[in-house]
Design an enzyme around this catalytic site. Structure first.
Site, PDB file in Angstrom:
ATOM      1  N   TRP A  85     -10.229   0.532  -4.608  1.00  0.00           N
ATOM      2  CA  TRP A  85      -9.404   1.856  -4.799  1.00  0.00           C
ATOM      3  C   TRP A  85      -8.025   1.965  -5.272  1.00  0.00           C
ATOM      4  CZ3 TRP A  85     -11.309   6.201  -3.079  1.00  0.00           C
ATOM      5  CH2 TRP A  85     -10.519   7.253  -2.218  1.00  0.00           C
ATOM      6  N   SER A  88       0.747  -1.304   0.008  1.00  0.00           N
ATOM      7  CA  SER A  88       0.068  -0.018   0.013  1.00  0.00           C
ATOM      8  C   SER A  88       0.895   1.313  -0.118  1.00  0.00           C
ATOM      9  CB  SER A  88      -1.075  -0.276   1.170  1.00  0.00           C
ATOM     10  OG  SER A  88      -2.096   0.659   0.879  1.00  0.00           O
ATOM     11  N   HIS A  95      -7.814  -5.541   0.326  1.00  0.00           N
ATOM     12  CA  HIS A  95      -6.765  -4.853   0.497  1.00  0.00           C
ATOM     13  C   HIS A  95      -5.930  -5.392   1.634  1.00  0.00           C
ATOM     14  CE1 HIS A  95      -3.931  -1.175  -0.067  1.00  0.00           C
ATOM     15  NE2 HIS A  95      -4.177  -0.920   1.419  1.00  0.00           N
ATOM     16  N   LYS A 154       3.925   2.098  -2.505  1.00  0.00           N
ATOM     17  CA  LYS A 154       4.551   3.236  -3.219  1.00  0.00           C
ATOM     18  C   LYS A 154       5.948   3.532  -2.918  1.00  0.00           C
ATOM     19  CE  LYS A 154       0.017   5.245  -1.781  1.00  0.00           C
ATOM     20  NZ  LYS A 154      -1.052   4.836  -2.698  1.00  0.00           N
TER      21      LYS A 154
HETATM   22  C1  GTR Z   1      -5.492   4.316   1.879  1.00  0.00           C
HETATM   23  C2  GTR Z   1      -4.754   5.336   0.980  1.00  0.00           C
HETATM   24  C3  GTR Z   1      -4.026   4.548  -0.251  1.00  0.00           C
HETATM   25  C4  GTR Z   1      -2.998   3.316   0.474  1.00  0.00           C
HETATM   26  C5  GTR Z   1      -3.491   2.966   1.685  1.00  0.00           C
HETATM   27  C6  GTR Z   1      -2.995   2.223   2.567  1.00  0.00           C
HETATM   28  O1  GTR Z   1      -5.962   5.430   2.835  1.00  0.00           O
HETATM   29  O2  GTR Z   1      -5.891   6.051   0.184  1.00  0.00           O
HETATM   30  O3  GTR Z   1      -3.254   5.186  -1.124  1.00  0.00           O
HETATM   31  O4  GTR Z   1      -2.070   3.807   0.560  1.00  0.00           O
HETATM   32  O5  GTR Z   1      -4.313   3.949   2.622  1.00  0.00           O
HETATM   33  O6  GTR Z   1      -1.737   2.542   2.776  1.00  0.00           O
HETATM   34  O7  GTR Z   1      -2.950   1.172   3.293  1.00  0.00           O
END
Ligand code: GTR
Length: 398
Positions: free
Chosen positions: A329, A238, A379, A242
């Site tokens: 997302w 996540s 996720h 990045k």
């Molecule tokens: C969310 C964000 C994503 C991703 C995620 C995470 O809130 O919108 O870009 O980074 O968190 O890190 O779990």
């Protein structure tokens, strides 16, 4: 909470392929002044540095080049961890500069059955070292009172050890407590950047600080006699996915780079604007990217780059990008396409990218020099993800 912010934003997010505005991606193999790139040498000497500086100035931000004093203190070295199958090491890393000190706590498990230097998965954790396992001897991370083992499902320590890999982790807060109000506690304070207002438009913020942290842990791993530093597998989930991509792009010492569900500003193409967009991410997390990135809020078409070009910066090293079907997302299709397009650079090296622009069936990894999977589920980091990352590492390191 993290989720509240994005549930609200998600209402306006687009998930409909037919509503994606038409877009043209910047050409990976053409310089900004229109020269075609046809050889590895031109890629390495002209195009790659050009892309790297655009990503630095417009997306992730620069870290000061100052040399920071570093010291390592071994707090633990126990050969009977994980039922005797692993050695647990805990190292306190102290950074000092300009009279300021910051500390990071590194937790490692190394397989006892491997008698040579081992390859290591380097993967930062979200909630503190004590949350990766119920092992009562893990020293809790600063900035976290989360319970022991809280995130253990994401850390199959035994599986990793049995496969002959080490595991190294640090709580990512040690480099930048993940909040727009906590610059002063971050590593940026070492360079005289204690508040948001002090950061220049192209200055690195949290993602740059976390990526800096990954490189500093690499510095330590290079000194550890039990570790083969030429085989470090950099992994992030996540926001840390990045980060692993950015750290992999900026630091060629990482042998393999893995991005787990990194989404917007990670593996996903920004121009698709599916799920999270540049505008939403810069509003929800103003402390992540450099300030210049905000120029592209609702103006993705003006970005001088797109994320397939970030992935290409990892070449010729093995790269694995993974998505999860229900993690819309993060835009699984956008993650897949950018991974497919990055293959152009691997091809210059005579290596195989994904070799298709058709998304594979769920739970069916494509595993060439570039790999991709879209697993079922939400996720998260699961055993399925790890099993495939281990397979991928075996393929390229063993
Ligand atoms: C969310 C964000 C994503 C991703 C995620 C995470 O809130 O919108 O870009 O980074 O968190 O890190 O779990």
């Amino acid at each position: 909470s993290l989720l509240a912010g994005h549930a609200q934003e998600a209402d306006e997010a687009n998930y409909d392929e037919s509503k994606i505005p038409p877009y043209t991606l910047p050409a990976l193999l053409k310089t900004s002044d229109g020269r075609e790139i046809t050889t590895v040498q031109q890629w390495e000497q002209i195009r790659r540095p050009e892309l790297l500086s655009v990503f630095t100035e417009q997306v992730y931000g620069k870290m000061p080049a100052d040399k920071v004093d570093v010291s390592y203190k071994k707090l633990d070295d126990n050969h009977s961890a994980v039922n005797g199958s692993a050695t647990r090491k805990q190292i306190e890393i102290t950074f000092s500069h300009n009279g300021i000190e910051r500390k990071a706590l590194l937790l490692m498990y190394l397989p006892n059955h491997v008698k040579t230097k081992v390859p290591v998965f380097l993967h930062f954790n979200f909630q503190g070292n004590q949350t990766v396992s119920s092992d009562p001897d893990i020293i809790p991370s600063q900035y976290s009172d989360r319970p022991r083992g809280n995130q253990a499902s994401r850390w199959p320590v035994e599986k990793i050890i049995d496969a002959g890999y080490g595991l190294a982790t640090v709580h990512y807060f040690d480099f930048f407590p993940d909040s727009k109000d906590r610059y002063a506690e971050s590593i940026l304070a070492l360079f005289g950047h204690p508040s948001e207002g002090d950061i220049p438009a192209d200055g690195g913020q949290a993602i740059a600080a976390w990526a800096w942290g990954y490189s500093r842990v690499m510095d330590y791993l290079e000194t550890d006699w039990q570790v083969d530093a030429s085989t470090i597998i950099l992994m992030g989930h996540s926001r840390l996915g990045k980060t692993s991509l950015w750290a992999g792009a900026t630091d060629p010492r990482f042998a393999i780079v893995i991005s787990n569900e990194s989404g917007c500003g990670g593996a996903a193409l920004s121009r698709r604007q599916v799920g999270e967009t540049v505008n939403r991410i810069n509003h929800a997390f103003p402390h992540w990217f450099c300030k210049n990135f905000r120029r592209y809020n609702k103006k993705e078409g003006e970005l001088p780059i797109d994320q397939h070009e970030l992935l290409a910066l990892i070449a010729p090293r093995p790269l694995y990008v993974a998505s999860a079907e229900e993690d819309r997302w993060s835009d699984p299709k956008g993650e897949f396409l950018s991974t497919a397009y990055a293959g152009e650079v691997y091809k210059l090296y005579g290596m195989k990218g994904l070799e298709t622009t058709t998304m594979p069936t769920v739970n069916m990894p494509i595993m060439n020099r570039v790999a991709y999977h879209n697993r079922t589920g939400v996720h998260d980091v699961t055993d399925f993800d790890w099993e495939n990352y281990i397979k991928f590492a075996d393929k390229w390191l063993k």
